[in-house]
Scaffold this motif. Sequence first.
Motif, short mmCIF file in Angstrom:
data_model
loop_
_atom_site.label_atom_id
_atom_site.label_comp_id
_atom_site.label_asym_id
_atom_site.label_seq_id
_atom_site.Cartn_x
_atom_site.Cartn_y
_atom_site.Cartn_z
N SER A 9 0.74 -1.23 0.07
CA SER A 9 0.17 0.02 0.01
C SER A 9 0.92 1.00 0.17
N GLY A 10 0.35 2.42 -0.64
CA GLY A 10 1.01 3.52 -0.62
C GLY A 10 0.33 4.52 0.38
N GLY A 11 -0.62 3.99 1.38
CA GLY A 11 -1.05 4.64 2.34
C GLY A 11 -0.28 5.64 3.08
N PRO A 12 -0.85 6.50 4.04
CA PRO A 12 -0.21 7.30 4.76
C PRO A 12 0.34 6.55 5.94
N ALA A 13 1.85 7.00 6.28
CA ALA A 13 2.52 6.18 7.43
C ALA A 13 3.07 7.26 8.38
N THR A 14 3.62 6.92 9.53
CA THR A 14 4.19 7.77 10.39
C THR A 14 5.65 8.07 9.96
N THR A 15 6.12 7.20 9.18
CA THR A 15 7.52 7.09 8.97
C THR A 15 7.84 6.54 7.48
N VAL A 16 8.35 7.22 6.72
CA VAL A 16 8.37 6.97 5.10
C VAL A 16 9.84 6.66 4.91
N ILE A 17 10.24 5.46 4.37
CA ILE A 17 11.83 5.00 4.19
C ILE A 17 11.75 4.69 2.53
N GLN A 18 12.55 5.87 1.67
CA GLN A 18 12.96 5.66 0.51
C GLN A 18 14.38 5.01 0.13
N VAL A 19 14.25 3.94 -0.70
CA VAL A 19 15.34 3.18 -0.83
C VAL A 19 15.31 2.58 -2.39
N SER A 20 16.54 2.21 -2.95
CA SER A 20 16.35 1.62 -4.27
C SER A 20 16.02 0.16 -3.96
N ALA A 21 15.91 -0.38 -5.31
CA ALA A 21 15.53 -1.83 -4.99
C ALA A 21 16.61 -2.65 -4.78
N ARG A 22 17.92 -2.33 -5.31
CA ARG A 22 19.15 -2.76 -5.20
C ARG A 22 19.63 -2.90 -3.54
N VAL A 23 19.47 -1.76 -3.06
CA VAL A 23 19.72 -1.62 -1.69
C VAL A 23 18.85 -2.39 -0.78
N ALA A 24 17.36 -2.35 -0.98
CA ALA A 24 16.59 -3.07 -0.20
C ALA A 24 16.66 -4.55 -0.37
N ASP A 25 16.93 -5.19 -1.45
CA ASP A 25 17.18 -6.48 -1.76
C ASP A 25 18.32 -6.82 -0.79
N ALA A 26 19.32 -6.05 -1.04
CA ALA A 26 20.84 -6.41 -0.17
C ALA A 26 20.44 -6.35 1.41
N MET A 27 19.57 -5.47 1.98
CA MET A 27 19.33 -5.40 3.43
C MET A 27 18.63 -6.79 3.46
N ALA A 28 17.70 -7.10 2.73
CA ALA A 28 16.85 -8.06 2.77
C ALA A 28 17.60 -9.54 2.97
#
Length: 120
Positions: free
Chosen positions: A54-73
Motif C-alpha cells: 500500500s502507498g497509504g499514509p504512514a508515520t515514517t517513510v523510508i525511500q530506498v532503491s530496489a538494489r539496496v532493499a534486496d541487499a538489506m533483505a
Amino acid sequence: MTATSAFFERLTVAGQDPRFSKVCGSVRFDIGDGGHLEQWLLVIDHGRMRVTRSGGPATTVIQVSARVADAMARGEVNGLAAITRGDILVDGDLGLALRLGRLFPREAGPLQRDDPDSGR
C-alpha cells in the motif's frame, strides 16, 4: 520473488515480534527501481505486525532503491550505514526506522567475517 518480497512475506507470516512489544507506528517503504515504485506498508501495534502492499499514509517513510532493499533483505547491507551514506532516506520517526534494523537478517559476507572490527 525478490529478496525484499520474501522479507515482507516472512513478516506477514510471523505476524508478531516480541522485540517490538512497546512499539506502535507505521512505516511505508517506497522502493524505487528506475521508473517503477513498489510500496509496502508495515503497521506495528505492540509487536503485532501487519504488512500490505500500500502507498497509504504512514508515520515514517523510508525511500530506498530496489538494489539496496534486496541487499538489506539478504543481510548484506546494514541499514544505519546505508542511511549514513544516503542510500536510504527517512522521513518521519528516525528512531522507528533504526529500530526496524532488528527485523533484517545479519548474515556476514566474506569481507565481514575476516574483519574483526566489523562489529558483527
